[in-house]
Scaffold this motif. Structure first.
Motif, PDB file in Angstrom:
ATOM      1  N   PRO A 360       0.789  -1.235   0.000  1.00  0.00           N
ATOM      2  CA  PRO A 360       0.000   0.000   0.000  1.00  0.00           C
ATOM      3  C   PRO A 360       0.820   1.284   0.000  1.00  0.00           C
ATOM      4  O   PRO A 360       0.292   2.342  -0.317  1.00  0.00           O
ATOM      5  CB  PRO A 360      -0.826  -0.115   1.292  1.00  0.00           C
ATOM      6  N   THR A 361       2.131   1.244   0.310  1.00  0.00           N
ATOM      7  CA  THR A 361       2.934   2.472   0.342  1.00  0.00           C
ATOM      8  C   THR A 361       3.860   2.605  -0.861  1.00  0.00           C
ATOM      9  O   THR A 361       4.634   3.565  -0.944  1.00  0.00           O
ATOM     10  CB  THR A 361       3.780   2.512   1.620  1.00  0.00           C
ATOM     11  N   ALA A 362       3.811   1.645  -1.768  1.00  0.00           N
ATOM     12  CA  ALA A 362       4.648   1.715  -2.985  1.00  0.00           C
ATOM     13  C   ALA A 362       3.774   1.445  -4.200  1.00  0.00           C
ATOM     14  O   ALA A 362       2.985   0.505  -4.209  1.00  0.00           O
ATOM     15  CB  ALA A 362       5.776   0.696  -2.895  1.00  0.00           C
ATOM     16  N   LYS A 363       3.941   2.298  -5.231  1.00  0.00           N
ATOM     17  CA  LYS A 363       3.130   2.124  -6.424  1.00  0.00           C
ATOM     18  C   LYS A 363       3.458   0.801  -7.092  1.00  0.00           C
ATOM     19  O   LYS A 363       4.622   0.412  -7.213  1.00  0.00           O
ATOM     20  CB  LYS A 363       3.375   3.273  -7.397  1.00  0.00           C
ATOM     21  N   GLY A 364       2.389   0.149  -7.521  1.00  0.00           N
ATOM     22  CA  GLY A 364       2.565  -1.113  -8.210  1.00  0.00           C
ATOM     23  C   GLY A 364       1.550  -1.280  -9.312  1.00  0.00           C
ATOM     24  O   GLY A 364       0.881  -0.324  -9.732  1.00  0.00           O
ATOM     25  N   SER A 365       1.396  -2.513  -9.765  1.00  0.00           N
ATOM     26  CA  SER A 365       0.452  -2.808 -10.846  1.00  0.00           C
ATOM     27  C   SER A 365      -0.674  -3.683 -10.331  1.00  0.00           C
ATOM     28  O   SER A 365      -0.557  -4.342  -9.290  1.00  0.00           O
ATOM     29  CB  SER A 365       1.178  -3.512 -11.992  1.00  0.00           C
ATOM     30  N   ILE A 366      -1.769  -3.670 -11.096  1.00  0.00           N
ATOM     31  CA  ILE A 366      -2.908  -4.501 -10.720  1.00  0.00           C
ATOM     32  C   ILE A 366      -2.518  -5.975 -10.770  1.00  0.00           C
ATOM     33  O   ILE A 366      -2.908  -6.781  -9.923  1.00  0.00           O
ATOM     34  CB  ILE A 366      -4.095  -4.215 -11.664  1.00  0.00           C
ATOM     35  N   GLU A 367      -1.667  -6.341 -11.783  1.00  0.00           N
ATOM     36  CA  GLU A 367      -1.260  -7.741 -11.909  1.00  0.00           C
ATOM     37  C   GLU A 367      -0.504  -8.222 -10.677  1.00  0.00           C
ATOM     38  O   GLU A 367      -0.587  -9.380 -10.283  1.00  0.00           O
ATOM     39  CB  GLU A 367      -0.378  -7.914 -13.158  1.00  0.00           C
ATOM     40  N   ASN A 368       0.258  -7.305 -10.069  1.00  0.00           N
ATOM     41  CA  ASN A 368       1.049  -7.665  -8.891  1.00  0.00           C
ATOM     42  C   ASN A 368       0.331  -7.308  -7.596  1.00  0.00           C
ATOM     43  O   ASN A 368       0.969  -7.190  -6.548  1.00  0.00           O
ATOM     44  CB  ASN A 368       2.409  -6.965  -8.936  1.00  0.00           C
ATOM     45  N   LYS A 369      -0.995  -7.068  -7.683  1.00  0.00           N
ATOM     46  CA  LYS A 369      -1.802  -6.721  -6.507  1.00  0.00           C
ATOM     47  C   LYS A 369      -1.259  -5.493  -5.788  1.00  0.00           C
ATOM     48  O   LYS A 369      -1.194  -5.423  -4.573  1.00  0.00           O
ATOM     49  CB  LYS A 369      -1.866  -7.913  -5.538  1.00  0.00           C
ATOM     50  N   GLY A 370      -0.848  -4.504  -6.591  1.00  0.00           N
ATOM     51  CA  GLY A 370      -0.396  -3.223  -6.045  1.00  0.00           C
ATOM     52  C   GLY A 370       1.072  -3.174  -5.714  1.00  0.00           C
ATOM     53  O   GLY A 370       1.530  -2.157  -5.181  1.00  0.00           O
ATOM     54  N   CYS A 371       1.797  -4.230  -5.946  1.00  0.00           N
ATOM     55  CA  CYS A 371       3.216  -4.241  -5.631  1.00  0.00           C
ATOM     56  C   CYS A 371       4.048  -4.043  -6.908  1.00  0.00           C
ATOM     57  O   CYS A 371       3.601  -4.409  -8.016  1.00  0.00           O
ATOM     58  CB  CYS A 371       3.626  -5.559  -4.983  1.00  0.00           C
ATOM     59  N   PRO A 372       5.255  -3.514  -6.738  1.00  0.00           N
ATOM     60  CA  PRO A 372       6.128  -3.342  -7.906  1.00  0.00           C
ATOM     61  C   PRO A 372       6.514  -4.697  -8.503  1.00  0.00           C
ATOM     62  O   PRO A 372       6.513  -5.714  -7.821  1.00  0.00           O
ATOM     63  CB  PRO A 372       7.354  -2.627  -7.329  1.00  0.00           C
ATOM     64  N   GLU A 373       6.857  -4.694  -9.795  1.00  0.00           N
ATOM     65  CA  GLU A 373       7.276  -5.907 -10.478  1.00  0.00           C
ATOM     66  C   GLU A 373       8.557  -6.439  -9.834  1.00  0.00           C
ATOM     67  O   GLU A 373       9.457  -5.668  -9.485  1.00  0.00           O
ATOM     68  CB  GLU A 373       7.537  -5.606 -11.955  1.00  0.00           C
ATOM     69  N   ILE A 374       8.672  -7.737  -9.648  1.00  0.00           N
ATOM     70  CA  ILE A 374       9.891  -8.313  -9.118  1.00  0.00           C
ATOM     71  C   ILE A 374      11.016  -8.109 -10.134  1.00  0.00           C
ATOM     72  O   ILE A 374      10.830  -8.350 -11.334  1.00  0.00           O
ATOM     73  CB  ILE A 374       9.684  -9.810  -8.799  1.00  0.00           C
ATOM     74  N   PRO A 375      12.157  -7.657  -9.680  1.00  0.00           N
ATOM     75  CA  PRO A 375      13.255  -7.414 -10.623  1.00  0.00           C
ATOM     76  C   PRO A 375      13.641  -8.687 -11.372  1.00  0.00           C
ATOM     77  O   PRO A 375      13.621  -9.792 -10.818  1.00  0.00           O
ATOM     78  CB  PRO A 375      14.391  -6.934  -9.709  1.00  0.00           C
ATOM     79  N   LYS A 376      14.038  -8.496 -12.667  1.00  0.00           N
ATOM     80  CA  LYS A 376      14.415  -9.657 -13.483  1.00  0.00           C
ATOM     81  C   LYS A 376      15.615 -10.379 -12.896  1.00  0.00           C
ATOM     82  O   LYS A 376      15.731 -11.607 -12.991  1.00  0.00           O
ATOM     83  CB  LYS A 376      14.718  -9.201 -14.912  1.00  0.00           C
ATOM     84  N   LEU A 377      16.526  -9.598 -12.272  1.00  0.00           N
ATOM     85  CA  LEU A 377      17.696 -10.230 -11.688  1.00  0.00           C
ATOM     86  C   LEU A 377      17.303 -11.209 -10.572  1.00  0.00           C
ATOM     87  O   LEU A 377      17.858 -12.303 -10.468  1.00  0.00           O
ATOM     88  CB  LEU A 377      18.631  -9.151 -11.127  1.00  0.00           C
ATOM     89  N   ASP A 378      16.273 -10.806  -9.788  1.00  0.00           N
ATOM     90  CA  ASP A 378      15.809 -11.700  -8.728  1.00  0.00           C
ATOM     91  C   ASP A 378      15.156 -12.946  -9.304  1.00  0.00           C
ATOM     92  O   ASP A 378      15.279 -14.045  -8.750  1.00  0.00           O
ATOM     93  CB  ASP A 378      14.829 -10.969  -7.805  1.00  0.00           C
ATOM     94  N   VAL A 379      14.437 -12.761 -10.424  1.00  0.00           N
ATOM     95  CA  VAL A 379      13.808 -13.915 -11.074  1.00  0.00           C
ATOM     96  C   VAL A 379      14.877 -14.902 -11.530  1.00  0.00           C
ATOM     97  O   VAL A 379      14.741 -16.125 -11.376  1.00  0.00           O
ATOM     98  CB  VAL A 379      12.933 -13.462 -12.263  1.00  0.00           C
ATOM     99  N   GLN A 380      15.945 -14.376 -12.101  1.00  0.00           N
ATOM    100  CA  GLN A 380      17.033 -15.244 -12.568  1.00  0.00           C
ATOM    101  C   GLN A 380      17.687 -15.965 -11.390  1.00  0.00           C
ATOM    102  O   GLN A 380      18.024 -17.158 -11.474  1.00  0.00           O
ATOM    103  CB  GLN A 380      18.058 -14.398 -13.324  1.00  0.00           C
ATOM    104  N   LYS A 381      17.902 -15.231 -10.296  1.00  0.00           N
ATOM    105  CA  LYS A 381      18.511 -15.844  -9.119  1.00  0.00           C
ATOM    106  C   LYS A 381      17.666 -16.996  -8.594  1.00  0.00           C
ATOM    107  O   LYS A 381      18.192 -18.034  -8.187  1.00  0.00           O
ATOM    108  CB  LYS A 381      18.710 -14.803  -8.029  1.00  0.00           C
ATOM    109  N   ILE A 382      16.335 -16.800  -8.578  1.00  0.00           N
ATOM    110  CA  ILE A 382      15.445 -17.855  -8.080  1.00  0.00           C
ATOM    111  C   ILE A 382      15.586 -19.118  -8.935  1.00  0.00           C
ATOM    112  O   ILE A 382      15.614 -20.245  -8.423  1.00  0.00           O
ATOM    113  CB  ILE A 382      13.991 -17.364  -8.054  1.00  0.00           C
ATOM    114  N   THR A 383      15.723 -18.906 -10.247  1.00  0.00           N
ATOM    115  CA  THR A 383      15.880 -20.060 -11.150  1.00  0.00           C
ATOM    116  C   THR A 383      17.178 -20.788 -10.844  1.00  0.00           C
ATOM    117  O   THR A 383      17.218 -22.033 -10.829  1.00  0.00           O
ATOM    118  CB  THR A 383      15.858 -19.582 -12.605  1.00  0.00           C
ATOM    119  N   LEU A 384      18.267 -20.026 -10.627  1.00  0.00           N
ATOM    120  CA  LEU A 384      19.546 -20.651 -10.320  1.00  0.00           C
ATOM    121  C   LEU A 384      19.503 -21.366  -8.971  1.00  0.00           C
ATOM    122  O   LEU A 384      20.081 -22.445  -8.802  1.00  0.00           O
ATOM    123  CB  LEU A 384      20.654 -19.588 -10.316  1.00  0.00           C
TER     124      LEU A 384
END
Length: 493
Positions: A360-384
């Motif tokens: 609620p205190t950071a602008k986000g998107s409807i797809e992310n339920k109001g939260c910012p998009e997860i950074p691509k670098l974090d997505v890659q790290k999760i895969t590794l």
């Protein structure tokens, strides 16, 4: 003997009582009559050429039911006999005279109910006879009269006194009272009895109102209540409610309202009805409430309130946060908000109300339920990281080498609070299918528990074991099996 007859006459003329009934179960009686003998000297039963020997006594009986009662009788008198056909000697007497005292208990069976004027009956019982040491007897004797049988008639003289005529035979176990034992016949006595019976009770008055139950049409009247001649409580206004129960005893009313009137028939007496001529509910003291908000129309400043809305003391819908939206229509009734969000605020102005916004205190998107998009670098790290999770062979125990990768995964999830994680476990085709499903599920649970221990909320983690059902390589080769033994991490919002 004259004294005995005089005593009997006095008793008969001084005692009065009531007839025995179910209400008056105890009776007392006086009786008298003649006794006759039968034994070795001869048979005097119903003979008129013998001297008359009188007896007298008292009796008491207990009502058992409409046909049976239990009687106890005590008698005192004399009995004797003379054999006129022979001359007596000292060794062979032809006569005797004895004084007897008898007590007999018997059950009587009546052929008619207590209400009958004439009640024939039969009786049977047993008793004890005491012969005194006078006249022909040199010493006293005690013998049993077993059985004692007989019958008779009871004549009811109205509700007060009963007359009884009775014949009773006493079969004793003695053969020496008459002074002769040669004949072998036990001594017997026959009592010709006349009795008056008297009841010791009184008419039943269950409710103690002074009116007997037989006349009482209201036999359950409480003690101390004034009643009429029929035993019913007085009803001054004739509305069917007795004065002692009537809250308005001088005005005819309804039995359901303790004898008070109800003009508008709303179930509230006129004396308690704030609106006595208009139908209204009891909780509003008999006044109507058109909008059903719990505030009577005469006090309602907002008479058109929608049904079911909570209102204040003036009948107006409540708006706790004063944002112009009443609580029943406000999704955030405690926080002032905007109409477009149905009364909820949007702190970060990203078009998603704080109620629905995961961030609620950071602008986000409807797809992310109001939260910012997860950074691509974090997505890659999760895969590794998924490829660096190892378990002991055929076990759900994590190898220590996996801890560093899982610590990094926990840090990524903490930075991205809107992200949920699905942990998928897979095995190769070796072993039983059910075993592989269970093993893969336990391994995903181990990963989940490790992340929880690092501060990640359990609600964000979903462990799923697929066993060998989703291979990504050929299970016929060792290399393929190694690829199929894996953990996959999938993010979602």
């Amino acid at each position: 003997m004259k004294k005995q007859i005089l005593w009997l006459a006095c008793c008969l003329t001084t005692l009065t009582a009531f007839t025995q009934t179910e209400e008056k179960k105890w009776t007392l009686g006086v009786h008298g009559g003649l006794a006759q003998y039968k034994g070795d000297l001869g048979n005097g039963f119903y003979q008129t050429d013998q001297a008359s020997y009188a007896f007298a006594g008292i009796n008491v009986s207990r009502y058992l039911n409409n046909y049976f009662d239990l009687s106890l009788a005590f008698s005192r008198g004399e009995v004797g006999y003379t054999d006129h056909s022979s001359v007596g000697t000292a060794l062979n007497p032809n006569h005797f005279l004895a004084r007897h005292n008898s007590g007999n208990i018997a059950v009587r069976f009546h052929f008619t109910k207590p209400t009958a004027v004439v009640r024939p009956y039969l009786m049977a019982g047993a008793g004890l006879v005491w012969y005194e040491s006078v006249f022909s007897l040199q010493k006293e004797h005690f013998v049993f009269s077993l059985p004692t049988v007989g019958g008779g008639f009871s004549f009811q003289f109205g509700p007060v006194v009963s007359l009884r005529l009775q014949e009773s035979f006493l079969f004793t176990n003695a053969d020496h009272i008459d002074g002769v034992t040669a004949g072998g016949d036990n001594d017997m006595e026959l009592y010709h009895t006349v009795a008056l019976t008297f009841n010791l009770g009184k008419q039943k008055d269950t409710d103690k109102d002074g009116v007997p139950d037989k006349k009482d049409k209201c036999s359950d009247t409480p003690t101390g209540i004034s009643v009429d001649e029929f035993g019913c409580p007085i009803d001054t206004d004739k509305d069917g409610v007795a004065d002692y129960l009537d809250a308005c005893k001088d005005i005819a009313g309804l039995p359901s309202l303790a004898g008070c009137p109800d003009t508008d028939m709303d179930g509230i007496t006129d004396k308690d009805d704030r609106c006595p001529t208009v139908f209204g509910p009891k909780e509003l003291n008999g006044c109507p409430d058109s909008d059903k908000d719990g505030i009577a129309d005469i006090n309602d400043k907002c008479p058109g309130t929608k049904t079911g809305y909570k209102v204040d003391g003036n009948g107006c819908a409540i708006d706790t946060d004063k944002d112009g939206i009443v609580n029943e229509e406000d999704l955030c009734p405690e926080l002032a908000g905007e109409l477009v969000f149905k009364g909820c605020p949007d702190t970060d102005k990203d078009g998603i109300s704080d109620k629905e916004d995961r961030c609620p205190t950071a602008k986000g998107s409807i797809e992310n339920k109001g939260c910012p998009e997860i950074p691509k670098l974090d997505v890659q790290k999760i895969t590794l990281i998924a490829g660096k999770i190892y378990f002991e062979t055929n076990s759900d125990k994590l190898k220590l080498i996996s801890n560093s990768a899982l610590d990094d995964l926990a840090d990524i999830l903490k930075r991205n609070q809107s992200v949920n994680l699905t942990i998928e476990g897979h095995t190769d085709s070796d072993g039983d299918d059910a075993y592989n499903i269970t093993l893969s599920q336990k391994r995903t649970e181990s990963v989940k528990n490790y992340l929880i221990s690092k501060g990640i909320s359990e609600e964000r983690l979903t462990p799923v074991g697929y066993g060998e059902t989703k291979p990504i390589a050929d299970n016929k080769t060792n290399a393929g099996k190694a690829k199929n033994r894996r953990v996959e991490l999938k993010t979602s919002y």
